[in-house]
Design an enzyme around this catalytic site. Structure first.
Site, PDB file in Angstrom:
ATOM      1  N   LYS A  67       0.802  -1.194  -0.066  1.00 30.29           N
ATOM      2  CA  LYS A  67      -0.069  -0.079   0.044  1.00 30.29           C
ATOM      3  C   LYS A  67       0.835   1.386  -0.074  1.00 30.29           C
ATOM      4  O   LYS A  67       0.410   2.236  -0.438  1.00 30.29           O
ATOM      5  CB  LYS A  67      -0.952  -0.001   0.950  1.00 30.29           C
ATOM      6  CG  LYS A  67      -2.048  -1.082   1.118  1.00 30.29           C
ATOM      7  CD  LYS A  67      -2.881  -0.986   2.452  1.00 30.29           C
ATOM      8  CE  LYS A  67      -4.160  -2.197   2.044  1.00 30.29           C
ATOM      9  NZ  LYS A  67      -4.992  -1.938   3.412  1.00 30.29           N
ATOM     10  N   ASP A 107      -9.850   2.598   1.596  1.00 28.16           N
ATOM     11  CA  ASP A 107      -9.834   1.760   3.208  1.00 28.16           C
ATOM     12  C   ASP A 107     -10.708   2.658   4.063  1.00 28.16           C
ATOM     13  O   ASP A 107     -11.445   2.450   5.074  1.00 28.16           O
ATOM     14  CB  ASP A 107      -8.300   1.670   3.491  1.00 28.16           C
ATOM     15  CG  ASP A 107      -7.888   0.068   2.977  1.00 28.16           C
ATOM     16  OD1 ASP A 107      -8.764  -0.575   2.581  1.00 28.16           O
ATOM     17  OD2 ASP A 107      -6.639   0.017   3.026  1.00 28.16           O
ATOM     18  N   ARG A 159       8.370   1.215  14.358  1.00 25.81           N
ATOM     19  CA  ARG A 159       8.115   1.130  12.960  1.00 25.81           C
ATOM     20  C   ARG A 159       6.538   1.688  12.820  1.00 25.81           C
ATOM     21  O   ARG A 159       5.587   1.022  12.445  1.00 25.81           O
ATOM     22  CB  ARG A 159       8.061  -0.494  12.424  1.00 25.81           C
ATOM     23  CG  ARG A 159       9.540  -0.995  12.370  1.00 25.81           C
ATOM     24  CD  ARG A 159       9.404  -2.537  12.028  1.00 25.81           C
ATOM     25  NE  ARG A 159       8.872  -2.716  10.628  1.00 25.81           N
ATOM     26  CZ  ARG A 159       8.606  -3.737  10.197  1.00 25.81           C
ATOM     27  NH1 ARG A 159       8.970  -4.988  10.822  1.00 25.81           N
ATOM     28  NH2 ARG A 159       8.211  -3.864   8.758  1.00 25.81           N
TER      29      ARG A 159
END
Length: 286
Positions: A67, A107, A159
């Site tokens: 994505k 989304d 992350r």
């Protein structure tokens, strides 16, 4: 010329996107084939070159882990995808005889509409599980629902670039903590959106169950295979409402079908109902 679309990701064999899309195209009477293509981030550049050389492509659904990587392979990024830096949809438009790849994000609409269908409004306390691209979309969805602050619990606090960038661009306050600390805040939240991969929330589910407290809020678990997930089962046992990930998948696919067919106004309740039938969801109440 045959028309084509596909879902890209890795792994992809579990995807229910082909069932959703093909049901819609059959109902609409449009001959668009739709397949699942297993592709990693390393192989994405060569695949996109092939797709651009082949006539008839209408669109691509993009899932993990592509994505963010897809940003480099489109000609233009539109709407909330530009804000988030997360693309889950590529549609192809004709510009002077050449295809132009447009990146967008459905989304966010998928999450918002899934939660609204479940009767969810603004959430004073919201939790997002996970810190990647789908978590960024979850933050945008919470913002659209009227929530200005969220707690984010992640497996690796180093992350979290995607979700941090999304929150900064949207003006949403974040409190990022390790997933190991999530049980109590998650159990008491008004809305929880889990963007973790299948089974990645199992230890958290065990922690919530061990609290032996009610779970009064709404949980949307975007992972839909296997279903019910352990966290969904624990949540429901605690009295909370569960929104299956298939609901999000349905509503983001509806927006993709509108883009790929270029007949947005025709994607009506009858089309959505056959899409529901294709994946075992209840038809929408009128």
């Amino acid at each position: 010329m045959s028309l084509r679309a596909a879902v890209l990701g890795h792994p992809i064999s579990h995807s229910k996107s082909p069932a959703l899309h093909l049901a819609a195209y059959t109902q609409l009477g449009i001959g668009i084939s739709y397949t699942a293509i297993d592709v990693t981030g390393e192989l994405l550049p060569s695949l996109m070159r092939q797709i651009r050389d082949q006539p008839g492509w209408r669109g691509l659904s993009v899932t993990m882990p592509l994505k963010t990587a897809m940003l480099s392979h489109v000609d233009e990024v539109r709407g909330v995808a530009r804000t988030l830096g997360v693309v889950n949809t590529v549609s192809f438009e004709d510009h002077d005889g050449a295809p132009k790849a447009i990146g967008s994000n459905t989304d966010v609409a998928g999450i918002v509409n899934a939660l609204r269908h479940a009767g969810t409004g603004a959430a004073p306390s919201a939790v997002v599980l996970g810190g990647g691209g789908t978590a960024a979309s979850a933050v945008a969805a919470l913002k659209e629902l009227g929530t200005d602050n969220a707690q984010v619990f992640v497996r690796d606090v180093s992350r979290t670039a995607d979700v941090r960038a999304a929150a900064a661009s949207l003006g949403v306050g974040l409190h990022i903590r390790p997933l190991a600390e999530a049980a109590q805040p998650t159990a008491s939240a008004d809305v929880v959106i889990s963007t973790l991969p299948p089974r990645a929330a199992d230890s958290l589910a065990a922690g919530i169950a061990a609290l032996k407290t009610p779970t009064p809020g709404v949980l949307l678990d975007v992972a839909y295979d296997p279903w019910p997930s352990l966290i969904a089962s624990v949540w429901q046992a605690g009295g909370g409402a569960v929104v299956p990930g298939l609901e999000m998948l349905l509503y983001q696919a509806v927006e993709q079908v509108r883009l790929f067919t270029r007949r947005g106004d025709d994607v009506n309740a009858a089309v959505i109902d056959v899409m529901c039938d294709a994946v075992g969801l209840a038809r929408r109440a009128l």
